[in-house]
Design a protein around this motif. Structure first.
Motif, short mmCIF file in Angstrom:
data_model
loop_
_atom_site.label_atom_id
_atom_site.label_comp_id
_atom_site.label_asym_id
_atom_site.label_seq_id
_atom_site.Cartn_x
_atom_site.Cartn_y
_atom_site.Cartn_z
N ASP A 188 29.78 48.19 69.90
CA ASP A 188 29.53 47.33 68.75
C ASP A 188 28.03 47.07 68.71
O ASP A 188 27.49 46.33 69.53
CB ASP A 188 30.30 46.01 68.92
CG ASP A 188 30.13 45.07 67.72
OD1 ASP A 188 29.29 45.37 66.84
OD2 ASP A 188 30.83 44.04 67.68
N ARG A 213 31.98 48.16 61.10
CA ARG A 213 32.55 47.78 62.40
C ARG A 213 34.06 47.99 62.46
O ARG A 213 34.63 48.12 63.55
CB ARG A 213 32.21 46.32 62.70
CG ARG A 213 32.56 45.89 64.13
CD ARG A 213 32.30 44.41 64.37
NE ARG A 213 32.57 44.05 65.77
CZ ARG A 213 33.77 43.83 66.25
NH1 ARG A 213 34.84 43.93 65.46
NH2 ARG A 213 33.94 43.52 67.54
N LEU A 233 36.00 50.34 64.88
CA LEU A 233 36.40 50.03 66.24
C LEU A 233 37.90 49.77 66.34
O LEU A 233 38.51 50.02 67.39
CB LEU A 233 35.62 48.81 66.76
CG LEU A 233 34.09 48.97 66.82
CD1 LEU A 233 33.44 47.67 67.27
CD2 LEU A 233 33.71 50.12 67.74
N ASP A 289 29.43 45.44 73.89
CA ASP A 289 28.72 44.68 72.86
C ASP A 289 27.21 44.86 73.05
O ASP A 289 26.62 44.33 73.99
CB ASP A 289 29.10 43.21 72.96
CG ASP A 289 28.51 42.37 71.82
OD1 ASP A 289 27.62 42.87 71.09
OD2 ASP A 289 28.93 41.21 71.66
N ARG A 293 25.15 44.32 70.29
CA ARG A 293 24.64 43.81 69.01
C ARG A 293 23.23 43.26 69.13
O ARG A 293 22.43 43.37 68.18
CB ARG A 293 25.59 42.74 68.45
CG ARG A 293 26.86 43.32 67.84
CD ARG A 293 27.80 42.22 67.40
NE ARG A 293 28.32 41.47 68.54
CZ ARG A 293 29.12 40.42 68.43
NH1 ARG A 293 29.47 39.97 67.23
NH2 ARG A 293 29.57 39.79 69.51
#
Length: 236
Positions: free
Chosen positions: A33, A39, A42, A60, A62
């Motif tokens: 992500d 997104r 996913l 993650d 991000r």
């Protein structure tokens, strides 16, 4: 060979997961992500892992993605319509995305005693994405050999790096990939838009492979004009 597949939830990586599950020992799927506007892909990766009965991990990154500015996949920049190999598609480049993801994946593979990391980079990506080219794949493997020397021996498995998207569709069909349960569209709407580069490439690939396309596109015929315009430019 125990293999972890980097799986976005797209057609290429889900097809690769099914290939690995058939031909190797699939030990898990790894997704990232990075703040991508699409997104929802996913969710398709998670469904693939459940279907194949393996672990699914989402990393993650991000916070890293926030600093990789300028891409239409992460910023407030319009995703361009048209053929994937057009110059305008360079706005979809996320700087060093594959290098970052692969470095993390290799670390995870080494920690989990896996033998290989599989990535679905393919020949159709070469024009736009430098980190999908054979030279990058070879250089990354060499770098990782040094990075993990004496600790782990992890290989980068990229069986599609020299083939087209149509070849992936054919291979996916061979391994019974449920194409309807994959997501490609960069715009991340309710339906595949049918107009962005990934949608055009996806639609064209099914056509060239002679495989029925189960995808629900908002504009299912746009790809014809888009591929025709690109072909005309190539002739000039």
């Amino acid at each position: 060979m125990k293999t972890i597949v980097i799986c976005s939830g797209g057609l290429d990586s889900v097809s690769l997961a099914h290939k690995v599950a058939t031909e190797r020992e699939l030990v898990g799927l790894l997704s990232f992500d990075y703040g991508q506007r699409h997104r929802k892909e996913l969710n398709f990766a998670a469904a693939c892992a459940k279907r194949l009965g393996v672990q699914h991990q989402i990393i993650d990154i991000r916070e890293i993605g926030r600093h990789l500015t300028g891409s239409s996949l992460t910023d407030d920049v319009a995703v361009p319509d048209g053929h994937y190999a057009e110059e305008t598609m360079k706005t979809t480049v996320v700087p060093n995305r594959n290098a970052i993801m692969l470095a993390i994946a290799f670390g995870v593979a080494a920690a989990q005693k896996a033998d290989a990391v599989a990535a679905a980079v393919h020949g159709g990506d070469h024009f736009i994405y430098p980190d999908c080219r054979p030279g990058f794949i070879a250089a990354f493997q060499k770098m990782q050999n040094h990075a993990l020397e004496g600790y782990a021996n992890v290989t980068l498995y990229a069986p599609y790096v020299h083939v087209s998207k149509a070849d992936i569709v054919a291979d996916g069909a061979k391994h019974r990939t449920p194409f309807a349960e994959t997501w490609s569209c960069y715009k991340g709407g309710v339906r595949h838009c049918g107009r962005c580069g990934t949608c055009v490439e996806r639609r064209e690939a099914f056509h060239l492979a002679g495989v029925a396309d189960p995808t629900d596109y908002a504009d299912p015929d746009y790809w014809i004009a888009a591929t025709g315009a690109f072909a005309a430019e190539e002739v000039k």
